[in-house]
Write a protein that holds these residues in place. Sequence first.
Motif, PDB file in Angstrom:
ATOM      1  N   MET A 303      30.509  -8.486 -88.487  1.00  6.94           N
ATOM      2  CA  MET A 303      31.966  -8.653 -88.563  1.00  6.94           C
ATOM      3  C   MET A 303      32.673  -7.448 -87.970  1.00  6.94           C
ATOM      4  N   MET A 307      35.338  -7.836 -85.065  1.00  9.15           N
ATOM      5  CA  MET A 307      36.705  -7.334 -85.181  1.00  9.15           C
ATOM      6  C   MET A 307      37.008  -6.331 -84.081  1.00  9.15           C
ATOM      7  N   ILE A 310      37.738  -8.324 -80.952  1.00  3.75           N
ATOM      8  CA  ILE A 310      39.048  -8.970 -81.001  1.00  3.75           C
ATOM      9  C   ILE A 310      40.161  -7.935 -80.869  1.00  3.75           C
ATOM     10  N   TYR A 311      39.967  -6.809 -81.557  1.00 11.84           N
ATOM     11  CA  TYR A 311      40.991  -5.774 -81.508  1.00 11.84           C
ATOM     12  C   TYR A 311      41.133  -5.246 -80.085  1.00 11.84           C
ATOM     13  N   TYR A 314      42.850  -7.885 -77.836  1.00 13.41           N
ATOM     14  CA  TYR A 314      44.273  -8.114 -78.064  1.00 13.41           C
ATOM     15  C   TYR A 314      45.074  -6.857 -77.842  1.00 13.41           C
TER      16      TYR A 314
ATOM     17  N   VAL B 155      38.926  -9.021 -93.884  1.00 11.66           N
ATOM     18  CA  VAL B 155      38.692  -9.517 -92.531  1.00 11.66           C
ATOM     19  C   VAL B 155      39.796 -10.481 -92.127  1.00 11.66           C
ATOM     20  N   HIS B 156      40.116 -11.398 -93.027  1.00 14.10           N
ATOM     21  CA  HIS B 156      41.140 -12.399 -92.752  1.00 14.10           C
ATOM     22  C   HIS B 156      42.474 -11.732 -92.453  1.00 14.10           C
ATOM     23  N   LEU B 159      42.334  -9.732 -89.038  1.00 15.51           N
ATOM     24  CA  LEU B 159      42.337 -10.589 -87.857  1.00 15.51           C
ATOM     25  C   LEU B 159      43.700 -11.235 -87.654  1.00 15.51           C
ATOM     26  N   GLN B 162      46.101  -8.847 -86.161  1.00 16.34           N
ATOM     27  CA  GLN B 162      45.915  -8.626 -84.743  1.00 16.34           C
ATOM     28  C   GLN B 162      46.337  -9.843 -83.932  1.00 16.34           C
ATOM     29  N   LEU B 163      45.935 -11.013 -84.391  1.00 19.43           N
ATOM     30  CA  LEU B 163      46.126 -12.207 -83.575  1.00 19.43           C
ATOM     31  C   LEU B 163      47.503 -12.810 -83.756  1.00 19.43           C
TER      32      LEU B 163
END
Lengths: 323, 244
Positions: A303, A307, A310-311, A314, B155-156, B159, B162-163
């Motif tokens: 994870m 992350m 993704i970080y 983005y 985590v949720h 994320l 960020q998103l």
Amino acid sequence: MKAGPSRTNRPDNTAFTQQRLPAWQPILSAGIVIPGFTLIGLAFIGVGVALFVTSQKITDLEVRGKRDTHAVLFFFQGPVFFYYGLTSYYQNFRTYGVSKDGYQLSGDTYYFNVRAWYSCAPYQYDSNNNPIVPCGSIANSMFSDTFQLYQVVNGMKKQVPLDGKGIAWWTDYNIKYSNPALVNGSFANAFSGTVKPVNWSKPVYELDPTDQANNGFLNQNFLVWMRQAALPKFQKLYGRIAEGDYAQGLPAGNYTLLINYSYPVISFGGTKKVVLSNVSWMGGKNQFLGIAYLVIGSLCIVMAMVMLIIYAKYKFTDDDEDM
Amino acid sequence: NDCYSQSYPQLYEPGQRSLYFSKGAFIKCALHSCYSSLVLFFVPYAAVRDSVSTDGHDIADHQSFALLTQTCLTVTVCVQLGLDLSYWTAVNHLFVWGSLGMYFLVTFTMQSDGLHRLYASSFPFVGTAHNSLDQVTVWLTVLLTAVLCVLPVVVHRFLFMQLNPTINDKAQPPPPRRRARIRRSSTRCSGYAFSYAYGYGDLVTSKRFLRRPVPLRSAGSTPAGRSAAFRPAGRSAGYSPSGQ
């Protein structure tokens, strides 16, 4: 503007009353979360490896069925603990679990015949209306098989001594349960006017006539049984192999187990088994914790990488948009 | 706080649109609860099943199992609470750590020898805490449960920040990069102070306070404390009654 209200009701102008206390605000930024997950993942993997390796080293021998002779193939590192196990046995059933009288078991004879706990019914009085001591379903269903372990040496059976002292919790033996005082120097007289539980073969004051410290309510096997199990498949300590020639452990060889069967389990579809096990810093053999820690640790690291990706993606997208 | 409420009026939108009290929010909450409940039972169940303590005694008995599950729950709730608290003041520290401490205090008291001797039938859990809370596996199980329940939430949230950042996330001040730790300067802005006191009607109804740009962060300044003549304490969003 008219004169304002009196100033006695005005709250104090301090940091506490005006909600101006210095505060720390935790923010879930990438600089905290991603390294944090990696650290947690690594720590968990470390702990998981330690737990798994320790659990693998613990030896656990299960004996089921009526075969009497069993071979121990390797040296069983001591001290070895001897357990009997039952399945499909719901000691956690609520009505069963409350079916005992704490005051009786702490030696208060007032509760022997005058006032026994109502939830002990139907094991409160026998058919002749005599009070049963100890009352209740838990005491009544006490495990009654006995075991003897022999090592077969040169065709001769050599007994492996099973130490039955200290198998119950210290607090159970010393605090929770007490025997009533002797009456006229006799322990049996303390229980006069009461009868033994329906399923027992001996009354409670004869559980161990040779050792008064192990007799009555303080009998170690009785205490172990009264500590009701949480799950329908459980094992209870019967004895410790830590004396004599077997103080270091059980040497490899053939062993015979003599079981005096008196406890019926077939009527409710249960089974019995005997377990020999040694212990370590994490207790008995349990694969779950080690594997769980390893899995969660790996997931944390995965994870963290997800992350991070993704970080990064983005973040760079945002930077492009800003430009 | 009140400074942000003035400078970011869009913060009121989610409340007006019931964004955080919708069926979707409720279902998410219910799913999280279901997951946590399953973890809080089955992880202790699997950890003590068929296991014994370090001296061979029972650890899978009814009372120890209940205590283990209870401890897992309390610790998990406190950790989740810590995650949800936006501001950790001294009061928050006191109540969160105090809750945890009170739990252990009350548990040990209720399972002590003394209370059992007084009322044997009412305190049947005597010795349970003493016998099971010294096992390493019990604490490892508590840690595992807390992590399993809380990390998915982290985590949720990360994320989604960020998103799909919401207005709340965008209105956060950027973390000060020069400092080693994330530490906000103390928020002592109190625009409330002058808005509720009388004597500022002229200032409020004049257009003076629309002209000045609102600073994002106000430096902390010591409050004046109680004084005979009322004065707004701290820098009131950059305005002073003298109208500078």
